[in-house]
Design a protein around this motif. Structure first.
Motif, PDB file in Angstrom:
ATOM      1  N   UNK A   1       0.831  -1.308  -0.057  1.00 21.53           N
ATOM      2  CA  UNK A   1      -0.002  -0.160  -0.045  1.00 21.53           C
ATOM      3  C   UNK A   1       0.884   1.210   0.086  1.00 21.53           C
ATOM      4  N   UNK A   2       0.568   2.367  -0.645  1.00 27.79           N
ATOM      5  CA  UNK A   2       1.342   3.370  -0.783  1.00 27.79           C
ATOM      6  C   UNK A   2       1.494   4.107   0.477  1.00 27.79           C
ATOM      7  N   UNK A   3       0.444   4.215   1.324  1.00 28.21           N
ATOM      8  CA  UNK A   3       0.630   4.868   2.481  1.00 28.21           C
ATOM      9  C   UNK A   3       1.266   4.176   3.689  1.00 28.21           C
ATOM     10  N   UNK A   4       2.056   3.084   3.488  1.00 32.19           N
ATOM     11  CA  UNK A   4       2.307   2.286   4.872  1.00 32.19           C
ATOM     12  C   UNK A   4       4.033   2.368   4.497  1.00 32.19           C
ATOM     13  N   UNK A   5       4.716   2.410   5.776  1.00 29.74           N
ATOM     14  CA  UNK A   5       6.218   2.055   5.464  1.00 29.74           C
ATOM     15  C   UNK A   5       6.590   0.675   5.269  1.00 29.74           C
ATOM     16  N   UNK A   6       7.471   0.463   4.289  1.00 26.03           N
ATOM     17  CA  UNK A   6       7.711  -0.846   3.984  1.00 26.03           C
ATOM     18  C   UNK A   6       8.593  -1.676   5.209  1.00 26.03           C
ATOM     19  N   UNK A   7       8.560  -2.840   5.430  1.00 24.95           N
ATOM     20  CA  UNK A   7       9.216  -3.448   6.417  1.00 24.95           C
ATOM     21  C   UNK A   7      10.820  -3.329   6.081  1.00 24.95           C
ATOM     22  N   UNK A   8      11.775  -3.523   7.243  1.00 23.94           N
ATOM     23  CA  UNK A   8      13.029  -3.643   6.940  1.00 23.94           C
ATOM     24  C   UNK A   8      13.679  -4.605   5.858  1.00 23.94           C
ATOM     25  N   UNK A   9      13.017  -6.046   6.420  1.00 31.10           N
ATOM     26  CA  UNK A   9      13.421  -7.025   5.766  1.00 31.10           C
ATOM     27  C   UNK A   9      12.282  -7.938   5.108  1.00 31.10           C
ATOM     28  N   UNK A  10      12.382  -8.677   4.083  1.00 34.25           N
ATOM     29  CA  UNK A  10      11.617  -9.168   3.476  1.00 34.25           C
ATOM     30  C   UNK A  10      12.306 -10.820   3.210  1.00 34.25           C
ATOM     31  N   UNK A  11      11.541 -11.940   3.402  1.00 35.56           N
ATOM     32  CA  UNK A  11      12.399 -13.217   3.254  1.00 35.56           C
ATOM     33  C   UNK A  11      12.363 -13.547   1.772  1.00 35.56           C
ATOM     34  N   UNK A  12      13.234 -14.127   1.273  1.00 32.85           N
ATOM     35  CA  UNK A  12      13.415 -14.264  -0.203  1.00 32.85           C
ATOM     36  C   UNK A  12      12.731 -15.400  -0.397  1.00 32.85           C
ATOM     37  N   UNK A  13      11.805 -15.425  -1.532  1.00 31.57           N
ATOM     38  CA  UNK A  13      10.955 -16.548  -1.955  1.00 31.57           C
ATOM     39  C   UNK A  13      11.671 -17.554  -2.637  1.00 31.57           C
ATOM     40  N   UNK A  14      12.779 -17.346  -3.097  1.00 33.64           N
ATOM     41  CA  UNK A  14      13.838 -18.272  -3.891  1.00 33.64           C
ATOM     42  C   UNK A  14      14.481 -19.079  -2.892  1.00 33.64           C
ATOM     43  N   UNK A  15      15.257 -18.604  -1.883  1.00 33.42           N
ATOM     44  CA  UNK A  15      16.265 -19.100  -0.897  1.00 33.42           C
ATOM     45  C   UNK A  15      15.980 -19.000   0.522  1.00 33.42           C
ATOM     46  N   UNK A  16      15.036 -18.221   0.864  1.00 33.85           N
ATOM     47  CA  UNK A  16      14.537 -18.238   2.528  1.00 33.85           C
ATOM     48  C   UNK A  16      15.570 -17.236   2.957  1.00 33.85           C
ATOM     49  N   UNK A  17      16.609 -16.544   2.604  1.00 36.53           N
ATOM     50  CA  UNK A  17      17.143 -15.819   3.482  1.00 36.53           C
ATOM     51  C   UNK A  17      16.776 -14.520   3.312  1.00 36.53           C
ATOM     52  N   UNK A  18      17.150 -13.678   4.464  1.00 37.88           N
ATOM     53  CA  UNK A  18      16.549 -12.159   4.578  1.00 37.88           C
ATOM     54  C   UNK A  18      16.913 -11.374   3.359  1.00 37.88           C
ATOM     55  N   UNK A  19      15.910 -10.480   2.988  1.00 41.11           N
ATOM     56  CA  UNK A  19      16.351  -9.562   1.753  1.00 41.11           C
ATOM     57  C   UNK A  19      16.023  -8.142   2.493  1.00 41.11           C
ATOM     58  N   UNK A  20      16.840  -7.328   1.921  1.00 34.31           N
ATOM     59  CA  UNK A  20      16.908  -5.781   2.128  1.00 34.31           C
ATOM     60  C   UNK A  20      16.527  -4.793   0.947  1.00 34.31           C
TER      61      UNK A  20
END
Length: 114
Positions: free
Chosen positions: A46-65
């Motif tokens: 959503x355009x009005x929310x702050x994005x999270x610092x990290x997201x789990x990579x759907x390819x390898x499961x590692x944290x993504x920034x």
């Protein structure tokens, strides 16, 4: 055999009915996250929310920034712990010895030994 379903004409996993023409979707923006393995994933938020610092990579499961040049480090793999290892974290050797002595004394009392 007739089944009396409350909802007719639908199936499990059916998509919801299309919205009416009077509605419009919420404004969105795409945020791209990068993992240590250089996988990029674009997440619509959503355009009005702050994005999270990290997201789990759907390819390898590692944290993504969000910084492609400086992605978060890989997850640290925790070694498998036995039940005894967890018990040793909670109790000291002196506590364990006291519990064993107490259990042996109770066993000897039940057997009639002194």
């Amino acid at each position: 055999m007739q089944h009396n379903n409350a909802i007719r004409g639908t199936r499990v996993g059916a998509t919801p009915a299309r919205p009416t023409g009077r509605t419009e979707p919420a404004p969105r923006r795409a945020v791209t996250y990068w993992c240590v393995n250089r996988h990029g994933v674009e997440i619509p938020l959503a355009a009005d929310v702050a994005p999270p610092e990290t997201w789990e990579c759907p390819h390898c499961g590692q944290p993504a920034g969000q910084d492609v040049q400086n992605p978060p480090g890989p997850l640290r793999a925790e070694p498998h712990k036995s039940h005894l290892a967890y018990v040793k974290e909670r109790r000291s050797d002196a506590d364990g010895a006291a519990l064993v002595d107490e259990a042996l004394a109770a066993l000897r009392r039940r057997r009639g030994e002194s």
